[in-house]
Design a protein around this motif. Structure first.
Motif, PDB file in Angstrom:
ATOM      1  N   VAL A 178      -7.087  -3.527  -4.488  1.00  0.00           N
ATOM      2  CA  VAL A 178      -7.027  -4.755  -5.297  1.00  0.00           C
ATOM      3  C   VAL A 178      -5.594  -5.287  -5.403  1.00  0.00           C
ATOM      4  CG1 VAL A 178      -7.476  -5.751  -7.573  1.00  0.00           C
ATOM      5  CG2 VAL A 178      -9.119  -4.146  -6.566  1.00  0.00           C
ATOM      6  N   PRO A 179      -4.604  -4.496  -5.886  1.00  0.00           N
ATOM      7  CA  PRO A 179      -3.235  -5.052  -5.926  1.00  0.00           C
ATOM      8  C   PRO A 179      -2.679  -5.342  -4.545  1.00  0.00           C
ATOM      9  CG  PRO A 179      -3.219  -2.703  -6.469  1.00  0.00           C
ATOM     10  CD  PRO A 179      -4.645  -3.137  -6.456  1.00  0.00           C
ATOM     11  N   THR A 180      -3.104  -4.581  -3.523  1.00  0.00           N
ATOM     12  CA  THR A 180      -2.619  -4.846  -2.166  1.00  0.00           C
ATOM     13  C   THR A 180      -3.094  -6.208  -1.677  1.00  0.00           C
ATOM     14  OG1 THR A 180      -2.610  -2.475  -1.653  1.00  0.00           O
ATOM     15  CG2 THR A 180      -2.635  -4.001   0.195  1.00  0.00           C
ATOM     16  N   VAL A 181      -4.367  -6.523  -1.898  1.00  0.00           N
ATOM     17  CA  VAL A 181      -4.904  -7.825  -1.477  1.00  0.00           C
ATOM     18  C   VAL A 181      -4.248  -8.961  -2.276  1.00  0.00           C
ATOM     19  CG1 VAL A 181      -6.994  -9.238  -1.414  1.00  0.00           C
ATOM     20  CG2 VAL A 181      -7.083  -6.856  -0.680  1.00  0.00           C
ATOM     21  N   ILE A 182      -4.021  -8.735  -3.571  1.00  0.00           N
ATOM     22  CA  ILE A 182      -3.367  -9.770  -4.387  1.00  0.00           C
ATOM     23  C   ILE A 182      -1.958 -10.050  -3.862  1.00  0.00           C
ATOM     24  CG2 ILE A 182      -2.463 -10.270  -6.687  1.00  0.00           C
ATOM     25  CD1 ILE A 182      -4.825  -8.755  -7.842  1.00  0.00           C
ATOM     26  N   TRP A 183      -1.216  -8.980  -3.541  1.00  0.00           N
ATOM     27  CA  TRP A 183       0.130  -9.162  -3.004  1.00  0.00           C
ATOM     28  C   TRP A 183       0.088  -9.876  -1.648  1.00  0.00           C
ATOM     29  CZ3 TRP A 183       4.893  -9.706  -4.113  1.00  0.00           C
ATOM     30  CH2 TRP A 183       5.903  -9.443  -3.204  1.00  0.00           C
ATOM     31  N   MET A 184      -0.881  -9.532  -0.829  1.00  0.00           N
ATOM     32  CA  MET A 184      -1.024 -10.181   0.478  1.00  0.00           C
ATOM     33  C   MET A 184      -1.267 -11.686   0.299  1.00  0.00           C
ATOM     34  SD  MET A 184      -3.838  -9.393   3.442  1.00  0.00           S
ATOM     35  CE  MET A 184      -4.037 -10.480   4.853  1.00  0.00           C
ATOM     36  N   LEU A 185      -2.128 -12.057  -0.645  1.00  0.00           N
ATOM     37  CA  LEU A 185      -2.399 -13.477  -0.877  1.00  0.00           C
ATOM     38  C   LEU A 185      -1.174 -14.201  -1.420  1.00  0.00           C
ATOM     39  CD1 LEU A 185      -5.990 -13.248  -2.410  1.00  0.00           C
ATOM     40  CD2 LEU A 185      -5.356 -13.948  -0.092  1.00  0.00           C
TER      41      LEU A 185
ATOM     42  N   LEU B 270       2.242   6.320  -7.199  1.00  0.00           N
ATOM     43  CA  LEU B 270       1.143   7.034  -7.842  1.00  0.00           C
ATOM     44  C   LEU B 270       0.931   8.429  -7.269  1.00  0.00           C
ATOM     45  CD1 LEU B 270      -1.411   4.098  -8.127  1.00  0.00           C
ATOM     46  CD2 LEU B 270       0.207   4.913  -9.839  1.00  0.00           C
ATOM     47  N   GLY B 271       1.670   8.797  -6.250  1.00  0.00           N
ATOM     48  CA  GLY B 271       1.550  10.139  -5.703  1.00  0.00           C
ATOM     49  C   GLY B 271       0.390  10.336  -4.765  1.00  0.00           C
ATOM     50  N   GLY B 272      -0.195   9.308  -4.220  1.00  0.00           N
ATOM     51  CA  GLY B 272      -1.307   9.440  -3.288  1.00  0.00           C
ATOM     52  C   GLY B 272      -2.069   8.142  -3.150  1.00  0.00           C
ATOM     53  N   SER B 273      -2.906   8.090  -2.110  1.00  0.00           N
ATOM     54  CA  SER B 273      -3.702   6.885  -1.859  1.00  0.00           C
ATOM     55  C   SER B 273      -5.000   6.932  -2.652  1.00  0.00           C
ATOM     56  CB  SER B 273      -4.013   6.770  -0.363  1.00  0.00           C
ATOM     57  OG  SER B 273      -2.818   6.704   0.389  1.00  0.00           O
ATOM     58  N   HIS B 274      -5.497   5.739  -2.985  1.00  0.00           N
ATOM     59  CA  HIS B 274      -6.750   5.619  -3.742  1.00  0.00           C
ATOM     60  C   HIS B 274      -7.381   4.290  -3.385  1.00  0.00           C
ATOM     61  CE1 HIS B 274      -9.460   5.156  -7.232  1.00  0.00           C
ATOM     62  NE2 HIS B 274      -9.473   6.473  -7.213  1.00  0.00           N
ATOM     63  N   ILE B 275      -8.696   4.243  -3.405  1.00  0.00           N
ATOM     64  CA  ILE B 275      -9.394   3.022  -3.029  1.00  0.00           C
ATOM     65  C   ILE B 275      -9.094   1.878  -3.997  1.00  0.00           C
ATOM     66  CG2 ILE B 275     -11.487   3.562  -4.340  1.00  0.00           C
ATOM     67  CD1 ILE B 275     -13.070   2.366  -1.969  1.00  0.00           C
TER      68      ILE B 275
ATOM     69  N   TRP C  51       0.840  -1.208   0.000  1.00  0.00           N
ATOM     70  CA  TRP C  51       0.000   0.000   0.000  1.00  0.00           C
ATOM     71  C   TRP C  51       0.872   1.254   0.000  1.00  0.00           C
ATOM     72  CZ3 TRP C  51      -5.185   1.012  -0.325  1.00  0.00           C
ATOM     73  CH2 TRP C  51      -5.602   2.297   0.001  1.00  0.00           C
ATOM     74  N   PHE C  52       1.886   1.284   0.862  1.00  0.00           N
ATOM     75  CA  PHE C  52       2.783   2.450   0.908  1.00  0.00           C
ATOM     76  C   PHE C  52       3.545   2.603  -0.411  1.00  0.00           C
ATOM     77  CE2 PHE C  52       3.117   2.122   5.803  1.00  0.00           C
ATOM     78  CZ  PHE C  52       1.959   2.882   5.925  1.00  0.00           C
ATOM     79  N   ALA C  53       4.018   1.498  -0.967  1.00  0.00           N
ATOM     80  CA  ALA C  53       4.784   1.568  -2.215  1.00  0.00           C
ATOM     81  C   ALA C  53       3.934   2.113  -3.358  1.00  0.00           C
ATOM     82  CB  ALA C  53       5.333   0.185  -2.578  1.00  0.00           C
TER      83      ALA C  53
END
Length: 462
Positions: free
Chosen positions: A84-91, A75-80, A68-70
Motif C-alpha cells: 500500500v505505501p509502496t503504490v502510494i509513493w509510486m503514484l 520494519l526489519g523484513g518484508s510484508h504484504i 519497498w527496500f526502505a
C-alpha cells in the motif's frame, strides 16, 4: 490553419474510438501529459511521447522499488502490507514527473528557465530514491559491519561491567567510568558497608558507656563509704546520713542525669541487635555475590542488539558512511551508483529538454496563445456588454428622473393656480363684503339726515 480550426480540431481524436481504448501507447502518452487532440495533427510525434511516458513510468517503478527496500529495512523484513505505501509513493512520483515534463513547453529559452527549478526538484527526489537502493546494493558489507560493531559494543560493555562489578563485594570501586555501570550496589556491598558503620558506632558507644560506668562506680563507692562511716580518702569516717553523705549521693544522681548512661546502654543493646541481624544474611549474600554479578552482566549485555536482531535503516546508513570513510574504492562506487540513480530520476526532464522544441510543443504554445486571446476577447465582450447594460440602465434612470421632475413641476404649477384662484375668490368676496358695508353706512347716514333715498343692495339710487 486558422485559430478556430485549430481549436475545433484538437478536441476530436480518432484514437477516441471504443476499439482503441486499451492501446498501450496511448496510455504511455497519458503519462507524458500530452493532449491527444493536438497530437493527432502531428502523428509522427506519437513515438517520441510514448518513449517519454515509458521513461516516466520507469522512474516511478524505480521509486517504488526503493520505497519497498526502505520500508523493509525500517520494519526489519518484508510484508504484504508494504504494498500500500509502496503504490502510494509510486503514484506520487509518477504524477510529479508527469507534471515536470508536461509543464516544460515552448521555445528553448523558456524551457531553460523552467528546467532549472524542475531539475532541482528531480535531483532532490533522486537523492531520496537512491539511498535505499545504494544500501541494498552494498547490503552484505553494510550488514557485516553492523554485526561487527554490535559485537564490539557488547564486548566493551561486558569489560566495563566486569571492571566496575568485581567478584568480591569489598573490591567494588567508584570511578567516573563506573557511574552508570554498577549492578549490585544495594545488595552485599551495601550491606557490608552498613555493617561496618554499625560496628564502628557500637564500638564508640561501648567505650563511652564503659568509661561512664567506671566513673559512676567510683562516685557510688565514695557515697556508700561516707554514709557507712568507712574512713578513706574523701570521707569523714562518721556513720550516718550527714551533709557530706547527702552531697555525694546527689553527685551520683547528677552524673546519671548528665551522662545519659541508661539511654546509651539502651542504644548499645539496639546496635548489637542490628549487627547480629545483618551478619547472618550477609554471609549468604557474600557466597552468592559472584553469581549475582555474572547474572547482572549477562542481562545488561543481552539487552544490547545482537547478531540475530534486525538491522535498521539508520544503522545501515551509519555503517555505509563509516565504510566509505575507510575505503576510497567503496566511496567512489557508492557515489557513482547514487549519481546513476539520480540521473535515472532526472531522465524525464532531461529527455524532454534533449528532445528540443517539437512541432507538438509549437502547436501547444500556439493553442495556448489562441485560448488566452479567446478568453481575453470573451472577457472584453462580457465587460463591454455589462458596461453597455449599465449605461443603458443609467440613461433609463435619467429619463425616469426627468419625467418625474416634469410631473412634479406640473403638479406644482397646478397647485399654484388653484391657490391663486382661491385667493382671488377670497379677495372678491371680501371686496363685496366691504362694498355692502359701505352701502349700509351710507343708508344709515342719509336716514339720520332726513332723506329717504331708495337704494338697492347693489348700490343704485332711484
Amino acid at each position: 490553419m486558422t485559430d478556430d480550426g485549430l481549436l475545433g480540431r484538437h478536441s476530436k481524436s480518432p484514437h477516441a474510438r471504443p476499439g482503441r481504448r486499451l492501446d498501450l501507447g496511448r496510455r504511455l502518452r497519458v503519462l507524458s501529459g500530452v493532449d491527444e487532440g493536438i497530437l493527432d495533427q502531428v502523428p509522427l510525434e506519437r513515438t517520441r511521447y510514448v518513449g517519454l511516458g515509458g521513461v516516466v513510468l520507469g522512474t516511478a517503478v524505480v521509486a517504488a522499488i526503493s520505497m519497498w527496500f526502505a520500508l523493509s529495512q525500517v520494519l526489519g523484513g518484508s510484508h504484504i502490507g508494504l504494498i500500500v505505501p509502496t503504490v502510494i509513493w509510486m503514484l506520487i512520483v509518477l504524477n510529479l514527473d508527469r507534471w515536470l515534463v508536461s509543464t516544460v513547453t515552448g521555445m528553448w529559452q523558456r524551457k531553460l528557465l523552467m528546467l532549472i527549478p524542475r531539475l532541482l526538484v528531480a535531483m532532490v527526489l533522486g537523492f531520496i530514491i537512491a539511498e535505499p537502493l545504494v544500501l541494498r546494493v552494498f547490503e552484505t558489507a553494510v550488514v557485516q559491519h553492523v554485526l561487527d560493531e554490535r559485537q564490539a559494543n557488547r564486548s566493551a560493555e561486558r569489560a566495563l561491567l566486569l571492571k566496575c562489578n568485581p567478584q568480591e563485594p569489598a573490591d567494588v570501586r567508584e570511578s567516573q567510568d563506573c557511574r552508570n555501570a554498577g549492578l549490585l550496589a544495594p545488595t552485599a556491598a551495601s550491606d557490608e558497608a552498613e555493617l561496618r558503620a554499625l560496628e564502628g558506632d557500637a564500638e564508640k558507644l561501648r567505650t563511652r558507656v564503659k568509661a561512664d560506668n567506671a566513673r559512676r562506680d567510683r562516685l557510688s563507692t565514695q557515697a556508700t563509704n561516707e554514709c557507712q562511716g568507712v574512713k578513706v580518702d574523701g570521707t569523714s569516717g562518721r556513720r550516718g546520713i550527714g551533709p557530706l553523705c547527702e552531697r555525694l549521693d546527689a553527685a551520683v544522681k547528677a552524673f546519671d542525669t548528665r551522662s545519659k548512661l541508661a539511654e546509651n546502654q539502651e542504644r548499645l543493646r539496639s546496635l548489637d541487635d542490628r549487627i547480629s541481624a545483618l551478619r547472618g544474611p550477609l554471609a549468604d549474600k557474600q557466597a552468592d555475590f559472584g553469581q549475582q554479578v555474572e547474572a547482572g552482566i549477562r542481562e545488561r549485555v543481552d539487552a544490547l542488539p545482537g547478531k540475530d536482531d534486525p538491522v535498521g535503516l539508520l544503522e545501515r546508513m551509519r555503517a555505509l558512511h563509516e565504510l566509505t570513510a575507510e575505503n576510497v574504492y567503496l566511496f567512489g562506487a557508492s557515489w557513482l551508483l547514487r549519481l546513476f540513480l539520480i540521473l535515472i530520476d532526472c531522465l524525464p526532464v532531461l529527455v524532454k529538454l534533449m528532445g528540443g522544441t517539437t512541432p507538438y510543443d509549437r502547436m501547444v504554445e500556439h493553442t495556448n496563445r489562441v485560448q488566452e486571446r479567446t478568453h481575453e476577447k470573451r472577457l472584453q465582450f462580457d465587460a463591454d456588454t455589462r458596461i453597455g447594460e449599465l449605461e443603458l440602465q443609467a440613461h433609463r434612470d435619467a429619463e425616469d428622473r426627468c419625467r418625474r421632475r416634469r410631473l412634479i413641476d406640473i403638479d406644482s404649477k397646478a397647485a399654484d393656480a388653484d391657490a391663486r384662484a382661491t385667493v382671488e375668490k377670497m379677495i372678491k368676496k371680501r371686496a363685496e363684503e366691504l362694498r355692502f358695508q359701505d352701502i349700509k353706512n351710507v343708508v344709515k347716514e342719509e336716514r339720520r339726515n332726513g332723506s329717504h333715498p331708495h337704494t338697492d343692495l347693489t348700490g343704485s339710487q332711484n
